[in-house]
Design a protein around this motif. Structure first.
Motif, mmCIF file in Angstrom:
data_model
loop_
_atom_site.group_PDB
_atom_site.id
_atom_site.type_symbol
_atom_site.label_atom_id
_atom_site.label_comp_id
_atom_site.label_asym_id
_atom_site.label_seq_id
_atom_site.Cartn_x
_atom_site.Cartn_y
_atom_site.Cartn_z
ATOM 1 N N GLN A 58 0.821 -1.212 0.000
ATOM 2 C CA GLN A 58 0.000 0.000 0.000
ATOM 3 C C GLN A 58 0.858 1.267 0.000
ATOM 4 O O GLN A 58 0.431 2.306 -0.474
ATOM 5 N N CYS A 59 2.062 1.189 0.541
ATOM 6 C CA CYS A 59 2.945 2.354 0.580
ATOM 7 C C CYS A 59 4.376 1.854 0.600
ATOM 8 O O CYS A 59 4.640 0.658 0.489
ATOM 9 N N GLY A 60 5.311 2.771 0.733
ATOM 10 C CA GLY A 60 6.704 2.373 0.849
ATOM 11 C C GLY A 60 6.985 1.773 2.219
ATOM 12 O O GLY A 60 6.173 1.858 3.140
ATOM 13 N N PHE A 61 8.158 1.161 2.350
ATOM 14 C CA PHE A 61 8.549 0.574 3.622
ATOM 15 C C PHE A 61 9.245 1.590 4.527
ATOM 16 O O PHE A 61 9.440 1.329 5.706
ATOM 17 N N ALA A 62 9.601 2.744 3.959
ATOM 18 C CA ALA A 62 10.326 3.735 4.759
ATOM 19 C C ALA A 62 10.161 5.110 4.132
ATOM 20 O O ALA A 62 11.096 5.640 3.536
ATOM 21 N N SER A 63 8.979 5.683 4.260
ATOM 22 C CA SER A 63 8.742 7.024 3.710
ATOM 23 C C SER A 63 9.608 8.062 4.406
ATOM 24 O O SER A 63 9.873 9.133 3.862
#
Length: 403
Positions: free
Chosen positions: A368-373
């Motif tokens: 759903q998103c990055g692992f480390a925004s």
């Protein structure tokens, strides 16, 4: 140069299984970032650790089976680093009062509740110009680490042109003696972004992803209510932001895929900034934003159901973010496959109608998103990250054998 909105390039492998962009920082880089926070090293001291980390995450992605690789945003402290502070006309403000940010923004509410009274940001004090590149050097480095035939598979992620405006609004994003309205401001922002896009394209980049939390904030009933209390017209803001993104993507080459990740925020404490399905914005956003693909977050009940996909047009792709990066727990492959087929069914019954096969052909799968925004990362280990990426790849291959 012509628009690629009707291109089917992005329907081909490797895009069936993808990831948003940011990856967990290796331990050495994580420690260097911590040292920087504590004043024990300078930004220049990070470079060697960043170089090695880019090598590491490129190798990791290729070994896992991800073809559409990124540099993991290893050189960024936050996902929005790298653009606004490099533009002529922007003045860096390391301790800008938090009251200069709009209180109805969820992250500003959170910071205020924590007692934070200032933030690091920029203010536009002159005409915006791109006199130096944003991510070109990062791309060149990554390009040198892959075989020439794979350069086209390096995806560049960049922050949305909307980021600073959403934070500070029409009255405190730019000096009103420099720009008299949002259209003038975003016209120059758009020109600067397009110049970056052209340089990346000329170097061989064929996929650029815009990361944007702003549109999902306009899906939140709480945010909408707060905006109305503040006297802000949320529909007018939506129109302004659609235009802003389109100023970036206009006139792109036909074989350049440009995508938009609609994010709800990705704190490293396992939560979003906002909740709310895409229904409030779907008809306008999916049809009027000139991108080839939308990365959509669907990893929680707070993201809503698939009904907004009834508004999804032909000729674009929806990348379903069904695998969460907020916890290490692995999703069931069978549940993921069922959800993809559910999304296809909803899309097939929408306007315009299409067959299930056509709808499935417009879908892809990702986290759903990055692992480390942000550099600190989410509460997962690198082993967890690898398992999540493998889950996406294996599930995509079951759904789309050509993945």
């Amino acid at each position: 140069m012509t628009s690629s909105a009707s291109s089917t390039l992005h329907l081909n492998p490797p895009y069936r299984a993808d990831h948003i962009g940011s990856l967990l920082r290796p331990k050495a880089l994580h420690q260097k970032r911590q040292d920087l926070q504590e004043g024990k090293c300078s930004k220049e001291d990070l470079k060697e650790a960043e170089d090695e980390s880019v090598k590491h995450v490129l190798k990791l992605q290729r070994e896992v089976g991800i073809k559409n690789v990124t540099d993991g945003e290893m050189r960024r402290g936050f996902f929005w680093d790298g653009i606004f502070e490099k533009m002529d006309g922007m003045t860096y403000m390391p301790r800008r009062p938090i009251t200069d940010s709009k209180w109805y923004n969820p992250e500003i509410k959170l910071l205020t509740s924590m007692g934070v009274d200032h933030e690091e940001t920029v203010f536009c004090t002159g005409k915006i110009k791109r006199t130096k590149p944003f991510y070109v050097d990062d791309f060149k480095y990554a390009k040198a680490l892959v075989p020439p035939e794979d350069v086209k598979f390096i995806k560049v992620t960049m922050v949305s042109p909307i980021w600073m405006h959403r934070r500070h609004g029409s009255d405190k994003t730019y000096d009103l003696s420099v720009y008299s309205n949002d259209e003038e401001y975003f016209d120059d922002i758009g020109k600067a972004f397009r110049e970056e896009v052209k340089d990346l394209y000329d170097l061989g980049c064929r996929h650029i992803q815009i990361d944007d939390p702003n549109f999902c904030f306009l899906c939140s009933e709480e945010v909408i209510g707060d905006m109305q209390t503040a006297g802000v017209d949320n529909e007018a803001v939506l129109d302004t932001y659609i235009r802003a993104v389109n100023r970036v993507t206009q006139d792109r080459p036909a074989n350049l895929t440009m995508s938009l990740h609609m994010c709800r925020g990705n704190l490293n404490i396992g939560r979003n900034f906002t909740e709310g399905g895409y229904g409030r914005i779907a008809a306008k956003a999916f049809n009027l934003i000139d991108v080839d693909a939308f990365y959509l977050e669907y990893d929680s009940e707070g993201a809503g159901d698939f009904q907004p996909l009834k508004h999804f047009p032909l000729g674009k792709v929806a990348v379903l973010g069904l695998v969460t990066t907020k916890s290490a727990k692995l999703e069931s492959p069978e549940v993921l496959k069922a959800r993809v087929h559910e999304a296809a069914k909803v899309m097939s019954e929408g306007n315009p109608n299409r067959t299930m096969e056509m709808a499935l052909n417009q879908l892809c799968l990702s986290p759903q998103c990055g692992f480390a925004s942000v550099w600190a990362g989410n509460a997962l280990s690198e082993e967890d990250e690898i398992k999540k990426l493998k889950l996406v790849i294996d599930t995509a291959k079951d759904i789309w054998p050509d993945a």
